[in-house]
Scaffold this motif. Structure first.
Motif, PDB file in Angstrom:
ATOM      1  N   PHE A 136       7.074   6.378 -12.334  1.00 31.86           N
ATOM      2  CA  PHE A 136       5.647   6.405 -11.967  1.00 31.86           C
ATOM      3  C   PHE A 136       5.350   7.615 -11.097  1.00 31.86           C
ATOM      4  CE2 PHE A 136       6.210   2.069 -13.273  1.00 31.86           C
ATOM      5  CZ  PHE A 136       4.980   1.710 -13.833  1.00 31.86           C
ATOM      6  N   PRO A 137       4.099   8.091 -11.112  1.00 34.65           N
ATOM      7  CA  PRO A 137       3.734   9.273 -10.317  1.00 34.65           C
ATOM      8  C   PRO A 137       3.830   8.979  -8.818  1.00 34.65           C
ATOM      9  CG  PRO A 137       1.788   8.265 -11.288  1.00 34.65           C
ATOM     10  CD  PRO A 137       2.965   7.573 -11.903  1.00 34.65           C
ATOM     11  N   PRO A 138       4.057  10.003  -7.993  1.00 37.38           N
ATOM     12  CA  PRO A 138       4.242   9.816  -6.545  1.00 37.38           C
ATOM     13  C   PRO A 138       3.107   9.064  -5.844  1.00 37.38           C
ATOM     14  CG  PRO A 138       4.898  12.029  -7.190  1.00 37.38           C
ATOM     15  CD  PRO A 138       4.293  11.409  -8.403  1.00 37.38           C
ATOM     16  N   PRO A 139       1.798   9.221  -6.249  1.00 38.23           N
ATOM     17  CA  PRO A 139       0.731   8.518  -5.496  1.00 38.23           C
ATOM     18  C   PRO A 139       0.604   7.031  -5.831  1.00 38.23           C
ATOM     19  CG  PRO A 139      -0.096  10.498  -6.616  1.00 38.23           C
ATOM     20  CD  PRO A 139       1.228  10.162  -7.225  1.00 38.23           C
ATOM     21  N   GLU A 140       1.344   6.542  -6.815  1.00 38.86           N
ATOM     22  CA  GLU A 140       1.174   5.154  -7.276  1.00 38.86           C
ATOM     23  C   GLU A 140       1.546   4.167  -6.165  1.00 38.86           C
ATOM     24  OE1 GLU A 140      -0.057   2.529 -10.206  1.00 38.86           O
ATOM     25  OE2 GLU A 140       0.097   4.693 -10.436  1.00 38.86           O
ATOM     26  N   PRO A 141       0.668   3.208  -5.813  1.00 39.15           N
ATOM     27  CA  PRO A 141       1.012   2.192  -4.807  1.00 39.15           C
ATOM     28  C   PRO A 141       2.080   1.232  -5.345  1.00 39.15           C
ATOM     29  CG  PRO A 141      -1.370   2.372  -5.100  1.00 39.15           C
ATOM     30  CD  PRO A 141      -0.729   3.120  -6.229  1.00 39.15           C
ATOM     31  N   ALA A 188      20.003   1.043  -1.368  1.00 40.65           N
ATOM     32  CA  ALA A 188      19.022   2.031  -1.806  1.00 40.65           C
ATOM     33  C   ALA A 188      18.471   1.722  -3.195  1.00 40.65           C
ATOM     34  CB  ALA A 188      19.651   3.422  -1.806  1.00 40.65           C
ATOM     35  N   SER A 189      19.047   0.757  -3.878  1.00 42.52           N
ATOM     36  CA  SER A 189      18.622   0.478  -5.260  1.00 42.52           C
ATOM     37  C   SER A 189      17.343  -0.345  -5.338  1.00 42.52           C
ATOM     38  CB  SER A 189      19.737  -0.262  -6.008  1.00 42.52           C
ATOM     39  OG  SER A 189      19.929  -1.562  -5.466  1.00 42.52           O
ATOM     40  N   SER A 190      16.928  -0.951  -4.211  1.00 42.89           N
ATOM     41  CA  SER A 190      15.768  -1.857  -4.247  1.00 42.89           C
ATOM     42  C   SER A 190      14.890  -1.672  -3.019  1.00 42.89           C
ATOM     43  CB  SER A 190      16.220  -3.318  -4.321  1.00 42.89           C
ATOM     44  OG  SER A 190      17.021  -3.552  -5.461  1.00 42.89           O
ATOM     45  N   ILE A 191      13.576  -1.728  -3.246  1.00 43.32           N
ATOM     46  CA  ILE A 191      12.604  -1.742  -2.145  1.00 43.32           C
ATOM     47  C   ILE A 191      11.925  -3.097  -2.179  1.00 43.32           C
ATOM     48  CG2 ILE A 191      10.469  -0.745  -1.238  1.00 43.32           C
ATOM     49  CD1 ILE A 191      12.658   1.273  -3.539  1.00 43.32           C
ATOM     50  N   PHE A 192      11.960  -3.806  -1.060  1.00 42.26           N
ATOM     51  CA  PHE A 192      11.350  -5.128  -0.988  1.00 42.26           C
ATOM     52  C   PHE A 192       9.948  -4.986  -0.414  1.00 42.26           C
ATOM     53  CE2 PHE A 192      15.955  -5.742  -0.682  1.00 42.26           C
ATOM     54  CZ  PHE A 192      16.142  -6.480  -1.837  1.00 42.26           C
ATOM     55  N   VAL A 193       8.977  -5.524  -1.146  1.00 37.67           N
ATOM     56  CA  VAL A 193       7.566  -5.369  -0.791  1.00 37.67           C
ATOM     57  C   VAL A 193       7.091  -6.647  -0.103  1.00 37.67           C
ATOM     58  CG1 VAL A 193       5.258  -4.880  -1.665  1.00 37.67           C
ATOM     59  CG2 VAL A 193       7.265  -3.836  -2.765  1.00 37.67           C
ATOM     60  N   GLU A 199       0.810  -1.214   0.000  1.00 35.96           N
ATOM     61  CA  GLU A 199       0.000   0.000   0.000  1.00 35.96           C
ATOM     62  C   GLU A 199       0.849   1.273   0.000  1.00 35.96           C
ATOM     63  OE1 GLU A 199      -1.850  -3.479   1.553  1.00 35.96           O
ATOM     64  OE2 GLU A 199      -0.213  -2.324   2.481  1.00 35.96           O
ATOM     65  N   ALA A 200       2.120   1.154   0.318  1.00 33.68           N
ATOM     66  CA  ALA A 200       2.989   2.333   0.335  1.00 33.68           C
ATOM     67  C   ALA A 200       3.108   2.911  -1.069  1.00 33.68           C
ATOM     68  CB  ALA A 200       4.372   1.954   0.860  1.00 33.68           C
ATOM     69  N   THR A 201       3.292   4.228  -1.147  1.00 35.22           N
ATOM     70  CA  THR A 201       3.328   4.900  -2.444  1.00 35.22           C
ATOM     71  C   THR A 201       4.762   5.083  -2.936  1.00 35.22           C
ATOM     72  OG1 THR A 201       3.447   7.101  -1.457  1.00 35.22           O
ATOM     73  CG2 THR A 201       1.241   6.174  -1.859  1.00 35.22           C
ATOM     74  N   VAL A 202       4.870   5.470  -4.190  1.00 38.44           N
ATOM     75  CA  VAL A 202       6.168   5.801  -4.784  1.00 38.44           C
ATOM     76  C   VAL A 202       6.841   6.921  -3.997  1.00 38.44           C
ATOM     77  CG1 VAL A 202       7.249   6.875  -6.810  1.00 38.44           C
ATOM     78  CG2 VAL A 202       5.643   4.976  -7.110  1.00 38.44           C
ATOM     79  N   ALA A 203       6.058   7.917  -3.590  1.00 38.66           N
ATOM     80  CA  ALA A 203       6.619   9.037  -2.821  1.00 38.66           C
ATOM     81  C   ALA A 203       7.222   8.553  -1.517  1.00 38.66           C
ATOM     82  CB  ALA A 203       5.531  10.081  -2.551  1.00 38.66           C
ATOM     83  N   GLU A 204       6.529   7.652  -0.817  1.00 42.42           N
ATOM     84  CA  GLU A 204       7.058   7.116   0.445  1.00 42.42           C
ATOM     85  C   GLU A 204       8.339   6.315   0.197  1.00 42.42           C
ATOM     86  OE1 GLU A 204       3.692   5.823   3.386  1.00 42.42           O
ATOM     87  OE2 GLU A 204       2.961   5.498   1.348  1.00 42.42           O
TER      88      GLU A 204
END
Length: 426
Positions: free
Chosen positions: A345-350, A316-321, A296-301
């Motif tokens: 992708f835009p900042p609000p994108e999950p 910093a190169s990868s975010i693990f979901v 649920e976290a966004t691109v901005a987060e």
């Protein structure tokens, strides 16, 4: 300062660029080397320590120095690119003489060296002529100097004591505050055991932790063992869990357990989990604190998380979901979002909408050779590591793999051809 002065203070030269006569930059000045000629004579300045490209420190003899001014140092260019190796009675001005306590010959007490002037005589040789000092206690008859005040005295106006005496490292730490941890570690590695411990004791816990991670195992153990147990535990807490585990593995079992007991429970738990893995497995090499976010976290987060200064570029190169909980071991691992995707992708994108599910995670019992092949095959900076339940337990980064594959003493190895200290052509 004139275009070619006969007297210069070393602290003013630190960090200056060193050039050859054609204007090609050789490196940056980091220290000066003096030769102790006994209590009745001034030390001779025999050369400079210059940091050349590749972050290696080399020796440049004073006979090769043709010009010194406020903005640069020029030498003949005949420089031996072999790593600097301190010899015999040689002393490093910044590393060993700055912060040394001296006794004034006028009988008025002690002072601390803050800077040293080197002077060129008529024959062209350089020697230490004066010292810039800070008074310790009492009042001196030298110009009425009082406690904490500073002045310049001749080298021979003081008794300089023994190099084995305890010594602060305030000046050295301040002069090298701008160095990256790896470069500071390189300078620390070249010091004597005594001076290395003195400098380490002067550093803040976070700074020392960052530097320890860049040192060879023997230096790490030596420094950590010199700290009182409470501070050693504090420093281990500031280290990345995988680096802390590697260091603790070098210690005797009793000392290791004592330090783990003194650490904060959450920090100790991460390290204990890593210590359980067999050597040469993915679990033994991973870090337990990669960037982990829910779908649920966004691109901005996500971008805010990877901007954190303490993160290495690889992490910093990868975010693990993952599903909650988000601390390792997490809930079910869902996939990875690469930093390039965040920029598209835009900042609000999950994150759940853009997660890459094609990259298969690696089991924590996989071999390091398997991890290496996957990183190389897919040109990755990091790789998710899961346990048998499919929960994310950490990540292996490419720098972790390189550290493992290189020889243990790779930091101290010299890859340039061996030659005499005097120069490549001499």
């Amino acid at each position: 300062m004139s275009s070619n002065p006969t007297r210069v203070f070393v602290a003013r030269l630190l960090g200056l660029d060193v050039f050859d006569p054609l204007g090609d930059r050789l490196g940056r000045l980091r220290d000066a080397v003096v030769l102790d000629r006994g209590p009745g004579d001034t030390p001779q300045v025999v050369g400079l320590v210059v940091e050349v490209p590749g972050k290696k420190r080399v020796f440049v003899p004073m006979t090769r120095v043709t010009s010194i001014d406020a903005g640069q140092i020029i030498c003949t260019g005949l420089v031996n690119l072999r790593r600097f190796d301190q010899r015999g009675a040689e002393q490093l001005v910044v590393a060993e003489l700055f912060d040394r306590r001296i006794t004034l010959r006028d009988g008025s007490g002690e002072a601390t060296i803050e800077d040293i002037a080197m002077e060129k005589d008529r024959s062209g040789d350089w020697h230490v002529s004066q010292v810039f000092i800070r008074r310790g206690v009492g009042q001196s008859r030298l110009r009425g100097l009082r406690r904490g005040e500073r002045l310049i005295i001749d080298w021979l106006d003081a008794f300089h004591g023994d190099s084995a005496e305890p010594q602060a490292a305030t000046q050295f730490v301040a002069q090298h505050d701008d160095l990256k941890a790896a470069d500071f570690a390189d300078a620390l590695h070249e010091m004597s055991e005594k001076r290395r411990i003195e400098v380490a004791s002067e550093l803040q816990d976070q700074r020392l932790a960052d530097i320890l991670q860049e040192l060879p195992d023997d230096d790490q153990v030596q420094i950590l063992s010199s700290l009182d147990r409470e501070r050693a535990a504090d420093v281990l807490e500031e280290m990345d869990p995988d680096d802390a585990a590697d260091l603790l593995n070098e210690l005797p079992e009793e000392q290791k357990e004592e330090l783990l007991q003194l650490m904060e429970p959450d920090d100790a738990e991460d390290v204990r989990r890593l210590l359980e893995y067999e050597e040469d497995t993915a679990g033994s090499l991973m870090t337990t604190v990669p960037v982990i976010l829910p779908p649920e976290a966004t691109v901005a987060e996500a971008l805010a998380h990877v901007r954190r200064e303490e993160l290495t570029p690889a992490l910093a190169s990868s975010i693990f979901v993952c599903r909650p909980p988000l601390e390792t071991p997490t809930g079910r691992y869902l996939g990875v979002v690469h930093i390039q995707q965040l920029l598209r992708f835009p900042p609000p994108e999950p994150l759940g909408n853009i997660v890459d599910t094609d990259l298969e995670p690696v089991g924590d019992q996989a071999t390091i050779s398997e991890v290496s092949r996957i990183l190389a095959t897919y040109n990755l900076n990091s790789l998710p590591i899961v346990n048998s339940d499919g929960r994310l337990v950490g990540a292996v980064t490419v720098d972790d793999v390189l550290d493992h594959l290189l020889p243990e003493d790779w930091r101290a190895q010299d890859i340039t051809p061996d030659s005499s200290r005097g120069g490549l052509n001499g």
